[in-house]
Design a protein around this motif. Structure first.
Motif, PDB file in Angstrom:
ATOM      1  N   ILE A  12       3.539   0.272 -14.203  1.00  0.00           N
ATOM      2  CA  ILE A  12       3.742   1.336 -13.211  1.00  0.00           C
ATOM      3  C   ILE A  12       3.662   2.684 -13.925  1.00  0.00           C
ATOM      4  N   CYS A  13       3.097   3.669 -13.271  1.00  0.00           N
ATOM      5  CA  CYS A  13       3.059   5.024 -13.837  1.00  0.00           C
ATOM      6  C   CYS A  13       4.488   5.527 -14.036  1.00  0.00           C
ATOM      7  N   PRO A  14       4.769   6.187 -15.169  1.00  0.00           N
ATOM      8  CA  PRO A  14       6.150   6.599 -15.441  1.00  0.00           C
ATOM      9  C   PRO A  14       6.543   7.950 -14.839  1.00  0.00           C
ATOM     10  N   PHE A  15       5.688   8.581 -14.100  1.00  0.00           N
ATOM     11  CA  PHE A  15       6.023   9.953 -13.695  1.00  0.00           C
ATOM     12  C   PHE A  15       6.670  10.034 -12.310  1.00  0.00           C
ATOM     13  N   CYS A  16       5.880  10.123 -11.239  1.00  0.00           N
ATOM     14  CA  CYS A  16       6.518  10.499  -9.967  1.00  0.00           C
ATOM     15  C   CYS A  16       6.861   9.303  -9.088  1.00  0.00           C
ATOM     16  N   GLY A  17       7.569   9.597  -8.004  1.00  0.00           N
ATOM     17  CA  GLY A  17       8.090   8.574  -7.100  1.00  0.00           C
ATOM     18  C   GLY A  17       7.042   7.866  -6.269  1.00  0.00           C
ATOM     19  N   VAL A  18       5.784   8.278  -6.353  1.00  0.00           N
ATOM     20  CA  VAL A  18       4.743   7.545  -5.625  1.00  0.00           C
ATOM     21  C   VAL A  18       4.678   6.112  -6.149  1.00  0.00           C
ATOM     22  N   GLY A  19       4.834   5.952  -7.462  1.00  0.00           N
ATOM     23  CA  GLY A  19       4.856   4.594  -8.027  1.00  0.00           C
ATOM     24  C   GLY A  19       3.495   3.940  -8.063  1.00  0.00           C
ATOM     25  N   CYS A  20       2.512   4.639  -8.600  1.00  0.00           N
ATOM     26  CA  CYS A  20       1.168   4.063  -8.693  1.00  0.00           C
ATOM     27  C   CYS A  20       1.171   2.910  -9.693  1.00  0.00           C
ATOM     28  N   GLN A  21       0.493   1.840  -9.340  1.00  0.00           N
ATOM     29  CA  GLN A  21       0.324   0.744 -10.293  1.00  0.00           C
ATOM     30  C   GLN A  21      -0.841   1.063 -11.217  1.00  0.00           C
ATOM     31  N   ARG A  45      -5.785   4.398  -6.867  1.00  0.00           N
ATOM     32  CA  ARG A  45      -5.888   5.834  -7.188  1.00  0.00           C
ATOM     33  C   ARG A  45      -4.858   6.240  -8.245  1.00  0.00           C
ATOM     34  N   LEU A  46      -5.180   7.279  -8.993  1.00  0.00           N
ATOM     35  CA  LEU A  46      -4.228   7.889  -9.928  1.00  0.00           C
ATOM     36  C   LEU A  46      -4.453   9.395  -9.931  1.00  0.00           C
ATOM     37  N   CYS A  47      -3.431  10.146 -10.293  1.00  0.00           N
ATOM     38  CA  CYS A  47      -3.620  11.588 -10.475  1.00  0.00           C
ATOM     39  C   CYS A  47      -3.786  11.871 -11.975  1.00  0.00           C
ATOM     40  N   VAL A  48      -3.918  13.142 -12.301  1.00  0.00           N
ATOM     41  CA  VAL A  48      -4.191  13.520 -13.691  1.00  0.00           C
ATOM     42  C   VAL A  48      -3.068  13.078 -14.634  1.00  0.00           C
ATOM     43  N   LYS A  49      -1.821  13.086 -14.147  1.00  0.00           N
ATOM     44  CA  LYS A  49      -0.711  12.676 -15.023  1.00  0.00           C
ATOM     45  C   LYS A  49      -0.796  11.183 -15.312  1.00  0.00           C
ATOM     46  N   GLY A  50      -1.002  10.402 -14.256  1.00  0.00           N
ATOM     47  CA  GLY A  50      -1.059   8.957 -14.441  1.00  0.00           C
ATOM     48  C   GLY A  50      -2.234   8.540 -15.309  1.00  0.00           C
ATOM     49  N   ARG A  51      -3.363   9.231 -15.140  1.00  0.00           N
ATOM     50  CA  ARG A  51      -4.569   8.826 -15.846  1.00  0.00           C
ATOM     51  C   ARG A  51      -4.579   9.317 -17.298  1.00  0.00           C
ATOM     52  N   HIS A 190       3.144  15.016  -5.646  1.00  0.00           N
ATOM     53  CA  HIS A 190       2.944  13.600  -5.276  1.00  0.00           C
ATOM     54  C   HIS A 190       1.458  13.435  -4.980  1.00  0.00           C
ATOM     55  N   PRO A 191       0.625  13.664  -5.999  1.00  0.00           N
ATOM     56  CA  PRO A 191      -0.812  13.838  -5.722  1.00  0.00           C
ATOM     57  C   PRO A 191      -1.488  12.655  -5.051  1.00  0.00           C
ATOM     58  N   VAL A 192      -1.095  11.445  -5.404  1.00  0.00           N
ATOM     59  CA  VAL A 192      -1.756  10.301  -4.769  1.00  0.00           C
ATOM     60  C   VAL A 192      -1.310  10.173  -3.303  1.00  0.00           C
ATOM     61  N   ALA A 193      -0.054  10.452  -3.022  1.00  0.00           N
ATOM     62  CA  ALA A 193       0.383  10.480  -1.612  1.00  0.00           C
ATOM     63  C   ALA A 193      -0.423  11.528  -0.850  1.00  0.00           C
TER      64      ALA A 193
HETATM   65 FE1  SF4 Z   1       1.741   8.790 -11.474  1.00  0.00          FE
HETATM   66 FE2  SF4 Z   1       0.282  10.635 -10.264  1.00  0.00          FE
HETATM   67 FE3  SF4 Z   1       0.701   8.286  -9.111  1.00  0.00          FE
HETATM   68 FE4  SF4 Z   1       2.665  10.023  -9.309  1.00  0.00          FE
HETATM   69  S1  SF4 Z   1       0.805  10.275  -8.120  1.00  0.00           S
HETATM   70  S2  SF4 Z   1       2.811   7.845  -9.751  1.00  0.00           S
HETATM   71  S3  SF4 Z   1       2.251  10.975 -11.296  1.00  0.00           S
HETATM   72  S4  SF4 Z   1      -0.443   8.649 -10.996  1.00  0.00           S
END
Ligand code: SF4
Length: 694
Positions: A12-21, A45-51, A190-193
């Motif tokens: 799981i991505c360690p950053f925001c509450g969206v919780g992207c796998q 999908r992922l945002c710049v932080k997750g990727r 919450h970029p992916v949301a």
């Molecule tokens: Fe990670 Fe971005 Fe997804 Fe949030 S939106 S969980 S920061 S990849």
């Protein structure tokens, strides 16, 4: 190309509450890159932080050995160079460090010790942390950053719908025709949301954006209400006034599922759009149009963020949003619901696991004798205090008063995140014994007596719960560096030395214990999560992937009825005057995460946003004689910082927006510690400030 990596691990991505796998691609023992996979919240999908925000895992500043403060260290302060800490600390073996950490806390004992856990830890680690404080010290002085985040939203939701979690997943927006996004900035936070929000508008959905900043979502909005900061209640009450006066409410729903409607209706009569337009700065006709649009929806959702919650009237703001959804019957159906967008990756799960001073796991009151005895029976321990514990800011005050002398801080960074942060730093310096467990020498660890080297998310096993109530499985892709350990192991070893007799073979054992007193986890097992990666709670059977929508047929409150709680206008605490004429508001920006300890050590993210900055309107800059890129001095009643100014038409000419990730210009030197009386959340979103050329 699979030749690029030796193995791939789903986590799981360690950053925001969206919780992207994510799929972590590992080569030569290091995470090389990250891909999105098909999780329920992100669908690849992922945002710049997750990727791109992962190489902090292998940063040279990672702690690899336990550290103990040297006898000849300089006085405690924000004065440790994380690359050259030897002047302040010496390396120690685990046994010595754990013995020292436990003895210091034990010698102080009882209410003299408090704990901050973390929304960046797993559910199991959060559960163990609250258990350690309650069982080990007999009281409830344990909290975490929900206090700085959505505590007021949770207070209002618990009070009025009987549960603090979202009533519908954010993905339900695909079934809505109208949505409100208020006090949140999902494109950055919450970029992916936000990608689901954009798809919704492309399909013709009407998105009503309400925010004192004219943020990026504006481009996708049907209505953009850039209201005056701190006037949420007046604006929302005016919208509801129109719904009452024009009888646009859902009488059937109100009669079937709510209480206190007549009082709410009466209360709202004073808040005419004409009268409130003066207060909130939105024209009466726009307020009417928004009311008719929302009330006319077949299915509507309300999303909110910290722009709503971080006020001394944060609970009132949320009460208004709940009332708006209830009076229009917009809860409990596909495309309808209340959704406070959670910040940290596990703030939902850490709260569910009881990392809060008034509740045991699953929001069971510490004041209820039966609840406490159910836990002490499982724990095999004596009863503990039936009094609510102290919150984050109250704990710092208690340190100043000499009532708290020892602290255990796991993964939180109050030396950056607390309001009026010099007050918090002074408190940390005053402690007789501070145990910090983290992956870097954070600003808080600067003040530690002992630092226990912990694991990054990509190095550990455990579950986390996202903003959608989805419990998801995190898996280790690489080992912790050097002698660093998984957090659950460190907690267990400390507990043993506190005489608590804990015996867990791993996080799966902890999860099994959590299930004994947490109905929210019914039908969710460790094995199931290993297999399925995610299950949404509540899950109604071992096959049920979980309920995306709750409260279709009543609420977990007396008689199954949700409540209308009227809200009145309360002015912000720190009102601008001649000396401090402008309004300061703080928040996050896309590239950096909270206090910056991870993202400022991630090459791509730090490359994109390397310098502390604030946003000012071009008119303000011109008046100050400051060009974009030059520096300004921001001063409030608490302190002063110098920082690079950016030109930004999204902020009004009387406002400054300030991200809080930068230690060299720490936003919280300026912020106001005044708190909401219910959620005890500080007013980060409103301080009177003076802006000058530096
Ligand atoms: Fe990670 Fe971005 Fe997804 Fe949030 S939106 S969980 S920061 S990849």
């Amino acid at each position: 190309d699979s030749a690029d990596f030796d193995k791939e691990v789903e986590s799981i991505c360690p950053f925001c509450g969206v919780g992207c796998q994510v799929s972590l691609k590992v080569k030569d023992g290091k995470v090389k890159y990250v891909d999105g996979i098909n999780g329920p919240a992100n669908e690849g999908r992922l945002c710049v932080k997750g990727r791109f925000g992962f190489d902090y895992i292998h940063h040279e500043h990672r702690l690899t050995k336990p550290l103990i403060r040297r006898d000849d260290a300089p006085a405690k302060g924000l004065n440790v160079d994380p690359g050259n800490w030897q002047t302040h600390f010496r390396e120690a073996e685990w046994d010595e460090a754990l013995d020292f950490a436990a003895k210091g806390l034990k010698d102080i004992g009882g209410t003299g010790v408090a704990g901050f856990g973390s929304a960046k830890c797993t559910n199991e680690e959060a559960y163990l942390f609250q258990k350690l404080i309650r069982q080990g010290f007999g009281h409830n002085n344990v909290d975490h950053c929900t206090r700085l985040c959505h505590a007021s939203s949770v207070a209002a939701l618990m009070e009025n719908v009987g549960s603090g979690a979202v009533t519908a997943t954010f993905n339900q927006i695909e079934n809505a025709d109208v949505a409100i996004a208020i006090g949140c900035n999902p494109i950055e936070n919450h970029p992916v949301a936000a990608t689901y929000f954009k798809q919704f508008t492309k399909r013709g959905g009407k998105l009503i954006v309400m925010d004192p900043r004219g943020q990026a979502l504006k481009r996708f909005s049907s209505h953009m209400l850039q209201f005056r900061p701190g006037t949420d209640v007046s604006m929302l009450n005016a919208i509801m006034n129109v719904i009452v006066e024009e009888e646009l409410y859902d009488q059937q729903y109100i009669e079937a599922y709510t209480e206190n409607w007549e009082a709410e209706k009466e209360h709202l009569r004073d808040f005419t759009p004409e009268a409130m337009a003066e207060v909130c700065g939105i024209e009466a006709e726009t307020l009417r149009d928004v009311a008719r649009t929302f009330a006319g929806a077949n299915a509507a959702m309300i999303f909110w963020g910290m722009g709503v919650s971080q006020h001394i009237h944060g609970t009132d703001n949320s009460r208004c949003l709940i009332s708006l959804a209830l009076m229009t019957g917009q809860v409990g159906r596909p495309g309808a619901g209340l959704h406070p967008l959670r910040g940290q990756n596990n703030v939902q799960g850490a709260s569910d696991a009881g990392l809060i001073p008034m509740f045991l796991p699953d929001y069971q009151s510490v004041m209820n004798d039966g609840v406490r005895s159910a836990f002490t029976e499982v724990w095999g321990s004596e009863d503990f205090s039936n009094q609510k514990g102290l919150t984050v800011t109250e704990i710092m005050d208690a340190v100043h008063d000499g009532d708290i002398r020892g602290m255990y801080v796991l993964g939180e960074n109050p030396a950056m995140s607390d309001p009026d942060v010099e007050h918090a730093r002074d408190a940390l310096a005053k402690l007789d014994h501070l145990v910090v467990q983290d992956i870097f020498i954070t600003e808080t660890a600067n003040f530690a007596d002992v630092i226990l080297p912990a694991s990054a998310f990509a190095e550990k096993s455990g579950t986390v719960t996202n903003t959608n109530r989805q419990v998801q499985m995190g898996r280790p892709a690489v080992p912790p560096p050097g002698e660093a350990k998984e957090d659950w192991w460190i907690e267990v070893e400390l507990a043993k030395r506190l005489g608590l007799g804990w015996d867990y073979a791993g996080p799966a054992d902890v999860f099994a214990e959590m299930k004994l007193n947490m109905n929210s986890l019914n039908n969710i097992t460790w094995e199931r999560l290993e297999r399925e990666n995610a299950v949404t709670y509540p899950s109604l059977s071992p096959e049920d992937p979980g309920q995306a929508i709750v409260f279709a047929d009543g609420f977990p409150r007396p008689d199954g009825r949700a409540r209308f709680t009227p809200a009145s206008i309360i002015a912000p605490d720190d009102v601008p005057d001649q000396e401090y004429p402008m309004i300061l508001t703080t928040g996050r920006q896309l590239e950096h995460w909270h206090t910056g300890s991870m993202t400022r050590r991630a090459t791509v993210l730090d490359g994109l946003e390397p310098e502390a900055n604030c946003s000012l309107h071009p008119l303000t800059l011109r008046k100050l004689g400051v060009a974009p890129g030059e520096h300004v001095r921001l001063t409030t009643k608490r302190g002063s910082i110098e920082i690079m100014a950016r030109e930004d038409r999204a902020v009004s000419p009387d406002m400054v927006f300030l991200p809080f990730a930068y230690v060299e210009a720490a936003a919280n030197i300026l912020t106001n510690p005044a708190v909401d009386p219910y959620g005890k959340i500080p007013e980060f979103k409103f301080s009177a400030v003076r802006v000058e050329a530096a």
